[in-house]
Design an enzyme around this catalytic site. Structure first.
Site, PDB file in Angstrom:
ATOM      1  N   TYR A 151       0.824  -1.221   0.000  1.00  0.00           N
ATOM      2  CA  TYR A 151       0.000   0.000   0.000  1.00  0.00           C
ATOM      3  C   TYR A 151       0.858   1.271   0.000  1.00  0.00           C
ATOM      4  CZ  TYR A 151      -3.743  -3.223   1.480  1.00  0.00           C
ATOM      5  OH  TYR A 151      -4.624  -4.264   1.585  1.00  0.00           O
TER       6      TYR A 151
ATOM      7  N   LYS B 117       1.224  -6.836   5.694  1.00  0.00           N
ATOM      8  CA  LYS B 117       1.305  -7.950   4.738  1.00  0.00           C
ATOM      9  C   LYS B 117       2.610  -7.898   3.954  1.00  0.00           C
ATOM     10  CE  LYS B 117      -3.626  -7.121   4.028  1.00  0.00           C
ATOM     11  NZ  LYS B 117      -3.720  -5.657   4.124  1.00  0.00           N
TER      12      LYS B 117
ATOM     13  N   HIS C  30       0.388 -11.642   1.462  1.00  0.00           N
ATOM     14  CA  HIS C  30      -0.673 -10.860   0.816  1.00  0.00           C
ATOM     15  C   HIS C  30      -1.467 -11.678  -0.214  1.00  0.00           C
ATOM     16  CE1 HIS C  30      -1.606  -6.375  -0.112  1.00  0.00           C
ATOM     17  NE2 HIS C  30      -2.646  -7.111  -0.399  1.00  0.00           N
TER      18      HIS C  30
HETATM   19  P1  NAP Z   1     -14.171  -1.236   2.018  1.00  0.00           P
HETATM   20  O1  NAP Z   1     -13.580  -0.984   3.325  1.00  0.00           O
HETATM   21  O2  NAP Z   1     -15.241  -2.252   1.890  1.00  0.00           O
HETATM   22  O3  NAP Z   1     -14.783   0.119   1.414  1.00  0.00           O
HETATM   23  C1  NAP Z   1     -14.063   1.311   1.449  1.00  0.00           C
HETATM   24  C2  NAP Z   1     -14.822   2.340   0.625  1.00  0.00           C
HETATM   25  O4  NAP Z   1     -16.067   2.646   1.283  1.00  0.00           O
HETATM   26  C3  NAP Z   1     -14.112   3.645   0.439  1.00  0.00           C
HETATM   27  O5  NAP Z   1     -14.454   4.176  -0.830  1.00  0.00           O
HETATM   28  C4  NAP Z   1     -14.691   4.528   1.558  1.00  0.00           C
HETATM   29  O6  NAP Z   1     -14.608   5.867   1.183  1.00  0.00           O
HETATM   30  C5  NAP Z   1     -16.116   4.046   1.596  1.00  0.00           C
HETATM   31  N1  NAP Z   1     -16.720   4.102   2.929  1.00  0.00           N
HETATM   32  C6  NAP Z   1     -16.146   3.840   4.126  1.00  0.00           C
HETATM   33  N2  NAP Z   1     -17.039   3.925   5.116  1.00  0.00           N
HETATM   34  C7  NAP Z   1     -18.212   4.236   4.552  1.00  0.00           C
HETATM   35  C8  NAP Z   1     -19.514   4.474   5.066  1.00  0.00           C
HETATM   36  N3  NAP Z   1     -19.749   4.365   6.356  1.00  0.00           N
HETATM   37  N4  NAP Z   1     -20.493   4.794   4.183  1.00  0.00           N
HETATM   38  C9  NAP Z   1     -20.247   4.902   2.860  1.00  0.00           C
HETATM   39  N5  NAP Z   1     -19.032   4.691   2.309  1.00  0.00           N
HETATM   40  C10 NAP Z   1     -18.027   4.357   3.148  1.00  0.00           C
HETATM   41  O7  NAP Z   1     -13.072  -1.589   0.916  1.00  0.00           O
HETATM   42  P2  NAP Z   1     -11.509  -1.893   0.892  1.00  0.00           P
HETATM   43  O8  NAP Z   1     -10.721  -0.684   1.202  1.00  0.00           O
HETATM   44  O9  NAP Z   1     -11.265  -2.567  -0.403  1.00  0.00           O
HETATM   45  O10 NAP Z   1     -11.286  -2.973   2.033  1.00  0.00           O
HETATM   46  C11 NAP Z   1     -10.964  -2.623   3.365  1.00  0.00           C
HETATM   47  C12 NAP Z   1      -9.545  -2.983   3.706  1.00  0.00           C
HETATM   48  O11 NAP Z   1      -9.263  -4.347   3.411  1.00  0.00           O
HETATM   49  C13 NAP Z   1      -8.490  -2.236   2.872  1.00  0.00           C
HETATM   50  O12 NAP Z   1      -8.355  -0.887   3.235  1.00  0.00           O
HETATM   51  C14 NAP Z   1      -7.288  -3.091   3.142  1.00  0.00           C
HETATM   52  O13 NAP Z   1      -6.768  -2.803   4.427  1.00  0.00           O
HETATM   53  C15 NAP Z   1      -7.902  -4.479   3.061  1.00  0.00           C
HETATM   54  N6  NAP Z   1      -7.805  -5.072   1.704  1.00  0.00           N
HETATM   55  C16 NAP Z   1      -7.047  -6.180   1.540  1.00  0.00           C
HETATM   56  C17 NAP Z   1      -6.923  -6.784   0.309  1.00  0.00           C
HETATM   57  C18 NAP Z   1      -6.098  -8.009   0.170  1.00  0.00           C
HETATM   58  O14 NAP Z   1      -5.800  -8.414  -0.955  1.00  0.00           O
HETATM   59  N7  NAP Z   1      -5.703  -8.620   1.262  1.00  0.00           N
HETATM   60  C19 NAP Z   1      -7.593  -6.260  -0.804  1.00  0.00           C
HETATM   61  C20 NAP Z   1      -8.381  -5.130  -0.611  1.00  0.00           C
HETATM   62  C21 NAP Z   1      -8.490  -4.556   0.636  1.00  0.00           C
HETATM   63  P3  NAP Z   1     -14.000   7.022   2.168  1.00  0.00           P
HETATM   64  O15 NAP Z   1     -12.580   6.670   2.474  1.00  0.00           O
HETATM   65  O16 NAP Z   1     -14.139   8.253   1.341  1.00  0.00           O
HETATM   66  O17 NAP Z   1     -14.880   7.028   3.399  1.00  0.00           O
END
Ligand code: NAP
Length: 293
Positions: free
Chosen positions: A47, A72, A105
């Site tokens: 990241y 990771k 990861h």
């Molecule tokens: P997520 O947490 O499901 O969604 C994040 C999105 O939702 C952002 O656009 C955020 O925008 C918005 N958001 C957050 N809270 C909200 C709310 N209460 N209401 C409306 N919109 C909201 O998606 P993600 O970032 O893909 O997944 C979360 C975490 O998982 C990542 O940050 C990372 O740490 C991890 N991850 C891991 C992998 C892997 O391969 N291991 C892959 C993807 C993600 P704003 O920031 O503008 O609020």
């Protein structure tokens, strides 16, 4: 709410994710989350914001022992010695002398022997007390099977894409069978609405069933999804850089979903992932180098 991992380590079920959080926004987001009561942060070498995560932690002024820090190892650092060195890079950037959870990861589809060697390095780091728990991410049941056959320590966690439109029951069962905690990435479906990830996705945040259930509890769809994860025993790591949404996402401990509501959310599963298939070779992406600290 805490979850006890398979090696006895206690982890806060809800953490802040920082994927795609711009470095300049990350420290503020981490500090805001810690002020709002989060005690678990999920980052990754890939990241490019471990340094800013560390800065946010220092800004919050908490004792290290109060925090659960997860990061990771990226695929370009797989192999026994490279993965030991990846721990050095991560801890120096974060400014800590141990990690709570270090995970691989991705399975490297075109180099599983390197994935195994990387995991053996995690086992060494665990034995030396440099990490408190180890795990994997994006492992499908066949990856887990190969890993378990070749290594000694059962992963504590498998972090996978998991939201109401993609619940991966086969992965959840395989994890449970080995006492591996399922941790949801994109727990509120970010991958279903982030720009640039394909046009054929349905935005789970706009789902009408979720909206209706959320309304009956006076909560938002995001809060509903997070509550659904926690009530079903999963860890969830929602990402936000917005202080209001960061606070909203942890305000989920004053309501409870019924068995029927949980089942209605489960029934939304389409079986179709929005993120990348872990078995898809992506050599150029996997080769991305992780800078030295
Ligand atoms: P997520 O947490 O499901 O969604 C994040 C999105 O939702 C952002 O656009 C955020 O925008 C918005 N958001 C957050 N809270 C909200 C709310 N209460 N209401 C409306 N919109 C909201 O998606 P993600 O970032 O893909 O997944 C979360 C975490 O998982 C990542 O940050 C990372 O740490 C991890 N991850 C891991 C992998 C892997 O391969 N291991 C892959 C993807 C993600 P704003 O920031 O503008 O609020």
């Amino acid at each position: 709410m805490n979850i006890t991992l398979n090696n006895g380590i206690v982890m806060p079920a809800l953490g802040l994710g920082v994927f795609q959080s711009a470095p300049e926004e990350t420290s503020a987001a981490v500090a805001a989350a810690l002020a709002a009561g989060y005690r678990h942060i999920d980052t990754a070498a890939a990241y490019g914001n471990e340094r800013e995560v560390g800065e946010g932690i220092r800004r919050a002024g908490l004792d290290r022992s109060e925090l659960f820090l997860e990061t990771k190892v990226w695929v370009s650092d797989y192999g026994y010695e490279p993965t030991l060195h990846a721990w050095e890079k991560a801890t120096r950037k974060l400014g800590v002398d141990y990690l709570d959870l270090l995970i691989l990861h991705q399975p490297a589809p075109d180099g599983f022997e390197k994935t195994i060697a990387a995991y053996k390095a995690l086992e060494t780091l665990l034995a030396e007390g440099r990490v408190r728990a180890i795990g994997v991410s994006n492992f499908m049941p066949h990856h887990l099977e190969q890993l378990l056959a070749a290594t000694d320590v059962v992963p504590a966690v498998n972090q996978v894409e998991l939201h109401p439109y993609f619940t991966q029951p086969d992965v959840q069962s395989a994890n449970a069978a080995s006492d591996i905690l399922t941790q949801a990435w994109s727990p509120i479906g970010g991958i279903t609405f982030y720009p640039g990830w394909g046009d054929d996705r349905q935005n789970v945040m706009a789902d009408s069933t979720l909206a209706a259930i959320a309304r009956t509890h006076g909560k938002s769809p995001a809060q509903l999804m997070l509550r659904w994860h926690l009530q079903q025993g999963r860890s969830a790591i929602p990402k936000s850089t917005n202080p209001v949404r960061i606070a909203e996402n942890i305000d989920i401990f004053d309501f409870e979903l019924s068995a029927a509501e949980l089942a209605s959310i489960d029934a939304l599963n389409t079986g179709k992932r929005s993120g990348p298939d872990p078995d898809m070779p992506r050599p150029e992406f996997f080769a991305k180098a992780i800078p030295e600290a």
